[in-house]
Design an enzyme around this catalytic site. Sequence first.
Site, PDB file in Angstrom:
ATOM      1  N   HIS A 159       0.829  -1.210   0.000  1.00  0.00           N
ATOM      2  CA  HIS A 159       0.000   0.000   0.000  1.00  0.00           C
ATOM      3  C   HIS A 159       0.871   1.270   0.000  1.00  0.00           C
ATOM      4  O   HIS A 159       0.448   2.318   0.495  1.00  0.00           O
ATOM      5  CB  HIS A 159      -0.953   0.036   1.205  1.00  0.00           C
ATOM      6  CG  HIS A 159      -1.760  -1.206   1.367  1.00  0.00           C
ATOM      7  ND1 HIS A 159      -2.911  -1.447   0.651  1.00  0.00           N
ATOM      8  CD2 HIS A 159      -1.566  -2.307   2.156  1.00  0.00           C
ATOM      9  CE1 HIS A 159      -3.408  -2.631   0.992  1.00  0.00           C
ATOM     10  NE2 HIS A 159      -2.602  -3.171   1.905  1.00  0.00           N
ATOM     11  N   SER A 280      14.637  20.935 -16.786  1.00  0.00           N
ATOM     12  CA  SER A 280      13.458  21.786 -16.941  1.00  0.00           C
ATOM     13  C   SER A 280      13.833  23.062 -17.672  1.00  0.00           C
ATOM     14  O   SER A 280      14.933  23.588 -17.495  1.00  0.00           O
ATOM     15  CB  SER A 280      12.892  22.120 -15.548  1.00  0.00           C
ATOM     16  OG  SER A 280      11.983  23.198 -15.625  1.00  0.00           O
ATOM     17  N   LYS A 286      16.096  20.977 -11.663  1.00  0.00           N
ATOM     18  CA  LYS A 286      15.384  19.741 -11.968  1.00  0.00           C
ATOM     19  C   LYS A 286      16.242  18.724 -12.724  1.00  0.00           C
ATOM     20  O   LYS A 286      17.015  19.060 -13.606  1.00  0.00           O
ATOM     21  CB  LYS A 286      14.132  20.042 -12.806  1.00  0.00           C
ATOM     22  CG  LYS A 286      13.057  20.817 -12.093  1.00  0.00           C
ATOM     23  CD  LYS A 286      12.455  20.056 -10.921  1.00  0.00           C
ATOM     24  CE  LYS A 286      11.668  18.858 -11.358  1.00  0.00           C
ATOM     25  NZ  LYS A 286      10.493  19.203 -12.168  1.00  0.00           N
ATOM     26  N   GLU A 293       9.460   7.700 -17.394  1.00  0.00           N
ATOM     27  CA  GLU A 293       8.087   8.161 -17.568  1.00  0.00           C
ATOM     28  C   GLU A 293       7.559   7.825 -18.960  1.00  0.00           C
ATOM     29  O   GLU A 293       6.389   7.469 -19.129  1.00  0.00           O
ATOM     30  CB  GLU A 293       8.010   9.668 -17.322  1.00  0.00           C
ATOM     31  CG  GLU A 293       8.236  10.046 -15.858  1.00  0.00           C
ATOM     32  CD  GLU A 293       8.339  11.553 -15.639  1.00  0.00           C
ATOM     33  OE1 GLU A 293       8.258  12.298 -16.639  1.00  0.00           O
ATOM     34  OE2 GLU A 293       8.499  11.973 -14.487  1.00  0.00           O
TER      35      GLU A 293
END
Length: 461
Positions: A159, A280, A286, A293
């Site tokens: 979880h 970024s 970043k 992804e």
Amino acid sequence: MSGNQKLWGGRFEAEVAEWVEAFGASIGFDQKMAKQDLQGSIAHVIMLGETGIITQSEALTIKNGLMDLLAELEEGQLQFDIANEDIHMNMESLLTAKIGPVAGKLHTARSRNDQVATDMHLYLKEQLQYIDKLLLGLRQVLVNLAEAHVETIMPGYTHLQHAQPISFGHHLMAYYQMFTRDSERFAFNLYHTDMSPLGAAALAGTTFPIDRQMTSDLLDFEKPYANSLDAVSDRDFILEFLSNSSILMMHLSRFCEEIINWCSHEYQFVTLSDTFSTGSSIMPQKKNPDMAELIRGKTGRVYGDLMALLTVMKSLPLAYNKDLQEDKEGMFDTVDTVTVSLKIMTGMLETMTVNKDVMSKSTTRDFSNATELADYLAAKGLPFREAHAIVGHLVLECSKKGIFLQDIPLEDYQAQSDLITDDVYQVLDSRNAVARRQSLGGTGFDQVLWQIQKAKENVFH
């Protein structure tokens, strides 16, 4: 009204309008099978000559012309025309231009229906072998990485909550098992792909004395299809590929999801190589796990390819229908997506830095050792449910005080149960907790080493 100039146009009086022709054409994508189309034709014409259906001289002329086209294809010299609809008609047109009317004898005892099916079997057979090679490389990287991190401790999750401490090598070997099952599925897929439809003709076979076993052997297929209707209409082998690829991409996506989490400031468990990260345009600090992804995102694309073909096939009567033209683009797209995803994942893992200290520390300021305390009490004779209740109460008290189980003084433990002695602190140590879990397939170091040894026998033989 002028006659239709198509190679199949004898029955037709009018030409097809260009925009209708473009809708029906497949050369824009089935040219990916140009090599396979020529290979199938070479095998077919050799058989035609050997069986006497055409003369050996004619067969040799046609074969030489096809070999010339194959050489030109490999050199990037062939140009295809949408007016010729598909790769088969384009190749026949190019062959006719090269050797003259004798090229028309190539299509004796053959249809585009068995021709296209043969092309797809040849293409997918080759791609399945390549994908399995890429999967093997990924599995080897996982085994090597797991071996380097047998004793690296990390929190195991359920979880998305800290559950129990485990070996990072154990976690990696779980993915090894998933990718091994993927490899086994593709191997079975290859069994159904390694079959020759050539000679089934349009649907009913042919009156010519062809030798289907000969063409099957020439194309290095395991066997010919046993039923001509099935041979031209079967797309199960592509559906299996798309299904197996969907499961593989799901596994890759799950792994990428974890890597994305592990890269975050909240976790800091791993650091990805700059090669597999991007920045970024506005935030200079970043470092984004974009490749992970993208794999996660492209998983939906492969699912879509599977659903598209399942939908195409669900109501098709036997044998061939033009709907089956929609079987190729999804297959090509999935091949491209799976192969690049496997390459990216393999490279990403090979170059990833594992922050062992951060991983391990995260298991010292949590309650992932709570089960150890419950098991400790149960091993001393306390019913597990009573042990569970005692530990649950202790966790609640710790949470209120901002401390952890290993911070509780011994006298406080003994106030809860006189079964607890000073050895409890060894039991609560996360490294000891991992090392002690020696049940078959467990996270204990010896068990993880056993898993790795078994895996090495499969991937490094």
